[in-house]
Design an enzyme around this catalytic site. Sequence first.
Site, mmCIF file in Angstrom:
data_model
loop_
_atom_site.group_PDB
_atom_site.id
_atom_site.type_symbol
_atom_site.label_atom_id
_atom_site.label_comp_id
_atom_site.label_asym_id
_atom_site.label_seq_id
_atom_site.Cartn_x
_atom_site.Cartn_y
_atom_site.Cartn_z
ATOM 1 N N ASP A 59 0.856 -1.185 0.000
ATOM 2 C CA ASP A 59 0.000 0.000 0.000
ATOM 3 C C ASP A 59 0.891 1.233 0.000
ATOM 4 O O ASP A 59 1.144 1.830 1.035
ATOM 5 C CB ASP A 59 -0.903 -0.036 1.239
ATOM 6 C CG ASP A 59 -1.905 1.104 1.243
ATOM 7 O OD1 ASP A 59 -1.874 1.923 0.309
ATOM 8 O OD2 ASP A 59 -2.719 1.157 2.181
ATOM 9 N N PHE A 60 1.374 1.590 -1.185
ATOM 10 C CA PHE A 60 2.239 2.768 -1.286
ATOM 11 C C PHE A 60 1.479 3.961 -1.870
ATOM 12 O O PHE A 60 2.069 5.004 -2.114
ATOM 13 C CB PHE A 60 3.491 2.435 -2.120
ATOM 14 C CG PHE A 60 4.423 1.455 -1.447
ATOM 15 C CD1 PHE A 60 4.365 1.249 -0.078
ATOM 16 C CD2 PHE A 60 5.369 0.741 -2.175
ATOM 17 C CE1 PHE A 60 5.222 0.344 0.561
ATOM 18 C CE2 PHE A 60 6.235 -0.153 -1.549
ATOM 19 C CZ PHE A 60 6.158 -0.351 -0.187
ATOM 20 N N LYS A 61 0.192 3.768 -2.111
ATOM 21 C CA LYS A 61 -0.655 4.857 -2.640
ATOM 22 C C LYS A 61 0.120 5.739 -3.615
ATOM 23 O O LYS A 61 0.223 6.953 -3.462
ATOM 24 C CB LYS A 61 -1.271 5.672 -1.507
ATOM 25 C CG LYS A 61 -2.202 4.850 -0.636
ATOM 26 C CD LYS A 61 -3.096 5.684 0.238
ATOM 27 C CE LYS A 61 -4.034 4.827 1.043
ATOM 28 N NZ LYS A 61 -3.362 4.018 2.074
ATOM 29 N N ILE A 65 4.158 11.138 -11.471
ATOM 30 C CA ILE A 65 4.119 11.161 -12.939
ATOM 31 C C ILE A 65 4.426 9.749 -13.458
ATOM 32 O O ILE A 65 5.026 8.930 -12.730
ATOM 33 C CB ILE A 65 5.125 12.193 -13.513
ATOM 34 C CG1 ILE A 65 6.557 11.851 -13.082
ATOM 35 C CG2 ILE A 65 4.746 13.604 -13.092
ATOM 36 C CD1 ILE A 65 7.635 12.658 -13.808
ATOM 37 N N SER A 67 6.648 8.231 -15.346
ATOM 38 C CA SER A 67 7.985 7.618 -15.307
ATOM 39 C C SER A 67 8.418 7.309 -13.873
ATOM 40 O O SER A 67 9.121 6.325 -13.632
ATOM 41 C CB SER A 67 9.013 8.493 -16.027
ATOM 42 O OG SER A 67 9.274 9.636 -15.275
ATOM 43 N N GLY A 168 -11.515 -0.087 7.084
ATOM 44 C CA GLY A 168 -12.401 0.695 7.945
ATOM 45 C C GLY A 168 -13.119 -0.135 8.997
ATOM 46 O O GLY A 168 -13.806 0.403 9.861
ATOM 47 N N GLY A 170 -13.208 -2.312 12.357
ATOM 48 C CA GLY A 170 -12.379 -2.360 13.578
ATOM 49 C C GLY A 170 -12.115 -0.958 14.082
ATOM 50 O O GLY A 170 -13.049 -0.228 14.420
ATOM 51 N N ARG A 193 -5.369 -2.255 12.943
ATOM 52 C CA ARG A 193 -5.162 -2.098 14.393
ATOM 53 C C ARG A 193 -5.953 -3.060 15.240
ATOM 54 O O ARG A 193 -5.458 -3.524 16.273
ATOM 55 C CB ARG A 193 -5.493 -0.645 14.790
ATOM 56 C CG ARG A 193 -4.423 0.327 14.362
ATOM 57 C CD ARG A 193 -4.907 1.744 14.431
ATOM 58 N NE ARG A 193 -5.849 2.036 13.360
ATOM 59 C CZ ARG A 193 -6.473 3.198 13.193
ATOM 60 N NH1 ARG A 193 -6.265 4.167 14.069
ATOM 61 N NH2 ARG A 193 -7.298 3.387 12.188
HETATM 62 O O1 C5P Z 1 -5.877 -0.009 11.467
HETATM 63 P P1 C5P Z 1 -6.954 -0.007 10.433
HETATM 64 O O2 C5P Z 1 -7.773 -1.266 10.433
HETATM 65 O O3 C5P Z 1 -7.803 1.233 10.450
HETATM 66 O O4 C5P Z 1 -6.135 -0.022 9.056
HETATM 67 C C1 C5P Z 1 -6.694 0.308 7.826
HETATM 68 C C2 C5P Z 1 -5.605 0.239 6.791
HETATM 69 O O5 C5P Z 1 -6.143 0.563 5.520
HETATM 70 C C3 C5P Z 1 -4.452 1.209 6.999
HETATM 71 O O6 C5P Z 1 -3.283 0.555 6.514
HETATM 72 C C4 C5P Z 1 -4.784 2.387 6.119
HETATM 73 O O7 C5P Z 1 -3.617 3.048 5.678
HETATM 74 C C5 C5P Z 1 -5.459 1.688 4.963
HETATM 75 N N1 C5P Z 1 -6.354 2.453 4.121
HETATM 76 C C6 C5P Z 1 -7.474 3.121 4.580
HETATM 77 N N2 C5P Z 1 -8.274 3.793 3.687
HETATM 78 C C7 C5P Z 1 -7.987 3.757 2.378
HETATM 79 C C8 C5P Z 1 -6.879 3.058 1.911
HETATM 80 C C9 C5P Z 1 -6.089 2.398 2.810
HETATM 81 O O8 C5P Z 1 -7.751 3.098 5.778
HETATM 82 N N3 C5P Z 1 -8.791 4.301 1.499
#
Ligand code: C5P
Length: 216
Positions: A59-61, A65, A67, A168, A170, A193
Site C-alpha cells: 500500500d504505497f498509494k 508522474i 515515469s 475501515g 475495527g 489495528r
Molecule cells: O488499522 P486499520 O484497520 O484502520 O487499518 C486500515 C488500513 O487501511 C491502513 O493501513 C490504512 O492506511 C489503509 N487504508 C485506509 N483507507 C484507504 C486506503 C487504505 O484506511 N482508502
Amino acid sequence: MVKLMLALDVMDKNKALEIVKETSEYIDAIKIGYPLVLATDLKIVKEIKELSNKEIICDFKVADIPSTNEKIAKLTLQYADGIICHGFVGEDSVKAIQNIAKENNKKVIMVTEMSHPGAVMFMQPIANELAKLAKKLGVDGVVAPSTRPERLKEIKEIVGEISIISPGIGAQGGDLEKVLRILSNDDYIIVGRSIYNSESPKESAKMYKEKLKNNF
Ligand code: C5P
C-alpha cells in the site's frame, strides 16, 4: 467467502514477523505500507512473502508522474503480488503501473474513496469518477470505504466485477454486518489495528475469519 487482508502497519520487524506467524492460518492476504517498510526496508516484503506464502499487497498509494510511478512499481513488484496506487493523478500515471504489473503478472489496485473522515473533503466528490476510470482501465481491484457503506455500495455498482478491497472495519468503526451485505466473494476487508494491537492478534484474526465464514 469475503477475504481477510491484514494491514500490517507495525514499525518493528520482529513484531511484524511474530504477528504474521500467529495470524497466518486465519488471513488470506497481507497489506504492507509505509510504516513497516520505512522502519525496516523493502526486503521486508520478500521476507514476509516467504514466511507466510500469502498474497502480499504493498500500500504505497503511488501518485506520481508516469515515469516515476514506473520506477516505484518495478521496485515494489519484485517482491509484492500487488501495489496500491492513486487514480487522481490521471490515466497515464495508472497505466504506467499497469504496464509493469502486466509484465510480471501482478495486481494493480486503485484507491477510489478513502475511509477516514477527511476523505469527504476532496476525494469523495471525485470518487465515482475514479471508480469509472478504474473500470475503464480494467485494474485488478479498487479500495473503497467500509466506514461509509452507502458509498461502498455505489462504488461497487460502478466497478461491477472488479474486486473491492475495503478498509475501515475495527479501529475506524465500520459496520461489518452492513459491509458484508454489500461485498461479494472475491472482495476483501482490510483490518489493521484491531488485529495487531489486540491482546491476542491470533484470536482477533480468528474472530474476523469466523465472521466472514458465517457471513457475520
Ligand atoms: O488499522 P486499520 O484497520 O484502520 O487499518 C486500515 C488500513 O487501511 C491502513 O493501513 C490504512 O492506511 C489503509 N487504508 C485506509 N483507507 C484507504 C486506503 C487504505 O484506511 N482508502
